[in-house]
Design a protein around this motif. Structure first.
Motif, PDB file in Angstrom:
ATOM      1  N   ALA A  37      88.792  38.760  43.353  1.00  0.00           N
ATOM      2  CA  ALA A  37      88.152  38.572  42.377  1.00  0.00           C
ATOM      3  C   ALA A  37      87.929  40.088  41.899  1.00  0.00           C
ATOM      4  O   ALA A  37      88.013  41.062  42.650  1.00  0.00           O
ATOM      5  CB  ALA A  37      86.785  38.284  42.690  1.00  0.00           C
ATOM      6  N   ARG A  38      88.386  40.113  40.563  1.00  0.00           N
ATOM      7  CA  ARG A  38      88.274  41.323  39.735  1.00  0.00           C
ATOM      8  C   ARG A  38      86.958  41.510  39.025  1.00  0.00           C
ATOM      9  O   ARG A  38      86.695  40.703  38.270  1.00  0.00           O
ATOM     10  CB  ARG A  38      89.498  41.487  38.762  1.00  0.00           C
ATOM     11  N   LEU A  39      86.457  42.849  39.071  1.00  0.00           N
ATOM     12  CA  LEU A  39      85.139  43.096  38.402  1.00  0.00           C
ATOM     13  C   LEU A  39      84.188  41.960  38.881  1.00  0.00           C
ATOM     14  O   LEU A  39      83.184  41.886  38.115  1.00  0.00           O
ATOM     15  CB  LEU A  39      85.304  43.073  36.904  1.00  0.00           C
ATOM     16  N   GLY A  40      84.306  41.569  40.205  1.00  0.00           N
ATOM     17  CA  GLY A  40      83.243  40.653  40.444  1.00  0.00           C
ATOM     18  C   GLY A  40      83.366  39.230  39.852  1.00  0.00           C
ATOM     19  O   GLY A  40      82.448  38.327  40.106  1.00  0.00           O
ATOM     20  N   LEU A  41      84.183  38.975  39.053  1.00  0.00           N
ATOM     21  CA  LEU A  41      84.620  37.712  38.521  1.00  0.00           C
ATOM     22  C   LEU A  41      85.837  36.884  39.247  1.00  0.00           C
ATOM     23  O   LEU A  41      86.605  37.408  39.670  1.00  0.00           O
ATOM     24  CB  LEU A  41      85.100  37.807  36.846  1.00  0.00           C
ATOM     25  N   PRO A  42      85.573  35.582  39.492  1.00  0.00           N
ATOM     26  CA  PRO A  42      86.509  34.695  39.920  1.00  0.00           C
ATOM     27  C   PRO A  42      87.756  34.863  39.212  1.00  0.00           C
ATOM     28  O   PRO A  42      88.096  34.855  38.151  1.00  0.00           O
ATOM     29  CB  PRO A  42      85.891  33.361  40.089  1.00  0.00           C
ATOM     30  N   ASN A  43      88.864  34.614  40.001  1.00  0.00           N
ATOM     31  CA  ASN A  43      90.347  34.443  39.393  1.00  0.00           C
ATOM     32  C   ASN A  43      90.362  33.074  38.771  1.00  0.00           C
ATOM     33  O   ASN A  43      90.486  32.082  39.644  1.00  0.00           O
ATOM     34  CB  ASN A  43      91.459  34.770  40.500  1.00  0.00           C
ATOM     35  N   LEU A  44      90.541  32.744  37.592  1.00  0.00           N
ATOM     36  CA  LEU A  44      90.496  31.464  36.660  1.00  0.00           C
ATOM     37  C   LEU A  44      91.906  30.880  36.538  1.00  0.00           C
ATOM     38  O   LEU A  44      92.219  29.730  36.256  1.00  0.00           O
ATOM     39  CB  LEU A  44      89.624  31.509  35.632  1.00  0.00           C
ATOM     40  N   GLY A  45      92.880  31.754  37.051  1.00  0.00           N
ATOM     41  CA  GLY A  45      94.302  31.260  36.917  1.00  0.00           C
ATOM     42  C   GLY A  45      94.726  31.711  35.587  1.00  0.00           C
ATOM     43  O   GLY A  45      94.107  32.469  34.769  1.00  0.00           O
ATOM     44  N   LEU A  46      95.955  31.143  35.232  1.00  0.00           N
ATOM     45  CA  LEU A  46      96.587  31.335  33.835  1.00  0.00           C
ATOM     46  C   LEU A  46      96.118  30.465  32.998  1.00  0.00           C
ATOM     47  O   LEU A  46      96.141  29.036  32.948  1.00  0.00           O
ATOM     48  CB  LEU A  46      98.131  31.425  33.955  1.00  0.00           C
ATOM     49  N   GLY A  47      95.734  31.068  31.789  1.00  0.00           N
ATOM     50  CA  GLY A  47      95.284  30.223  30.492  1.00  0.00           C
ATOM     51  C   GLY A  47      96.028  30.548  29.291  1.00  0.00           C
ATOM     52  O   GLY A  47      96.540  31.864  29.400  1.00  0.00           O
ATOM     53  N   VAL A  48      96.001  29.790  28.290  1.00  0.00           N
ATOM     54  CA  VAL A  48      96.537  30.084  27.046  1.00  0.00           C
ATOM     55  C   VAL A  48      95.644  29.430  25.903  1.00  0.00           C
ATOM     56  O   VAL A  48      95.125  28.500  26.145  1.00  0.00           O
ATOM     57  CB  VAL A  48      98.116  29.514  27.064  1.00  0.00           C
ATOM     58  N   GLY A  49      95.818  30.100  24.815  1.00  0.00           N
ATOM     59  CA  GLY A  49      95.032  29.642  23.557  1.00  0.00           C
ATOM     60  C   GLY A  49      95.585  28.435  23.232  1.00  0.00           C
ATOM     61  O   GLY A  49      96.926  28.390  22.920  1.00  0.00           O
ATOM     62  N   LEU A  50      94.902  27.364  22.758  1.00  0.00           N
ATOM     63  CA  LEU A  50      95.349  26.113  22.177  1.00  0.00           C
ATOM     64  C   LEU A  50      95.619  26.200  20.763  1.00  0.00           C
ATOM     65  O   LEU A  50      94.798  26.192  19.935  1.00  0.00           O
ATOM     66  CB  LEU A  50      94.647  25.034  22.602  1.00  0.00           C
ATOM     67  N   ARG A  51      96.839  26.324  20.282  1.00  0.00           N
ATOM     68  CA  ARG A  51      97.188  26.589  18.785  1.00  0.00           C
ATOM     69  C   ARG A  51      98.024  25.383  18.325  1.00  0.00           C
ATOM     70  O   ARG A  51      98.657  25.041  19.111  1.00  0.00           O
ATOM     71  CB  ARG A  51      97.733  28.085  18.679  1.00  0.00           C
ATOM     72  N   SER A  52      97.696  25.151  17.100  1.00  0.00           N
ATOM     73  CA  SER A  52      98.334  24.021  16.355  1.00  0.00           C
ATOM     74  C   SER A  52      99.900  24.305  16.248  1.00  0.00           C
ATOM     75  O   SER A  52     100.550  23.284  16.315  1.00  0.00           O
ATOM     76  CB  SER A  52      97.738  23.696  14.984  1.00  0.00           C
ATOM     77  N   VAL A  53     100.433  25.496  16.185  1.00  0.00           N
ATOM     78  CA  VAL A  53     101.777  25.774  16.228  1.00  0.00           C
ATOM     79  C   VAL A  53     102.383  25.385  17.613  1.00  0.00           C
ATOM     80  O   VAL A  53     103.581  25.132  17.504  1.00  0.00           O
ATOM     81  CB  VAL A  53     102.255  27.484  15.805  1.00  0.00           C
TER      82      VAL A  53
ATOM     83  N   LYS B 273      85.545  25.969  16.710  1.00  0.00           N
ATOM     84  CA  LYS B 273      85.690  25.877  14.890  1.00  0.00           C
ATOM     85  C   LYS B 273      87.154  25.126  14.480  1.00  0.00           C
ATOM     86  O   LYS B 273      87.231  24.678  13.346  1.00  0.00           O
ATOM     87  CB  LYS B 273      85.405  27.063  14.191  1.00  0.00           C
ATOM     88  N   ASN B 274      88.244  25.466  15.432  1.00  0.00           N
ATOM     89  CA  ASN B 274      89.390  24.897  14.897  1.00  0.00           C
ATOM     90  C   ASN B 274      89.775  23.704  15.123  1.00  0.00           C
ATOM     91  O   ASN B 274      90.368  22.753  14.656  1.00  0.00           O
ATOM     92  CB  ASN B 274      90.436  25.586  15.911  1.00  0.00           C
ATOM     93  N   PHE B 275      88.717  22.749  15.901  1.00  0.00           N
ATOM     94  CA  PHE B 275      88.677  21.324  16.158  1.00  0.00           C
ATOM     95  C   PHE B 275      87.327  20.764  15.658  1.00  0.00           C
ATOM     96  O   PHE B 275      87.509  19.759  15.764  1.00  0.00           O
ATOM     97  CB  PHE B 275      88.954  21.319  17.504  1.00  0.00           C
TER      98      PHE B 275
END
Length: 68
Positions: free
Chosen positions: A10-26, A46-48
Motif C-alpha cells: 500500500a502506498r500512502l496507506g491506501l490499497p493498491n487498486l490495480g490499473l484503471g482507465v477513464g471510460l470515455r466515449s471515444v 455526469k457523462n452518463f
C-alpha cells in the motif's frame, strides 16, 4: 528492485487498486471489440446520467463485467 506497484505494498496507506482507465466515449468501440485487461474503469457520472443511447448501452454492458 521492485516498486510499490509490483510488490502490492500500500502506498500512502491506501490499497493498491490495480490499473484503471477513464471510460470515455471515444474508446467505446475499442473497449467493446477488445475487452482490454484493466481492473476497473473510472466513470464520471455526469457523462452518463442524462444520456441514453450508446453511452448508456456501453455502461450497462460493462456493469456486470468489470468493476466501475
Amino acid at each position: 528492485m521492485r516498486n510499490d506497484w509490483e510488490s502490492g505494498v500500500a502506498r500512502l496507506g491506501l490499497p493498491n487498486l490495480g490499473l484503471g482507465v477513464g471510460l470515455r466515449s471515444v474508446h467505446f468501440a475499442h473497449i467493446l471489440e477488445n475487452w482490454p485487461e484493466v481492473e476497473w474503469f473510472e466513470v464520471i457520472w455526469k457523462n452518463f446520467m442524462d444520456s441514453g443511447g450508446r453511452p448508456r448501452y456501453v455502461l450497462d454492458k460493462w456493469l456486470n463485467a468489470i468493476p466501475l
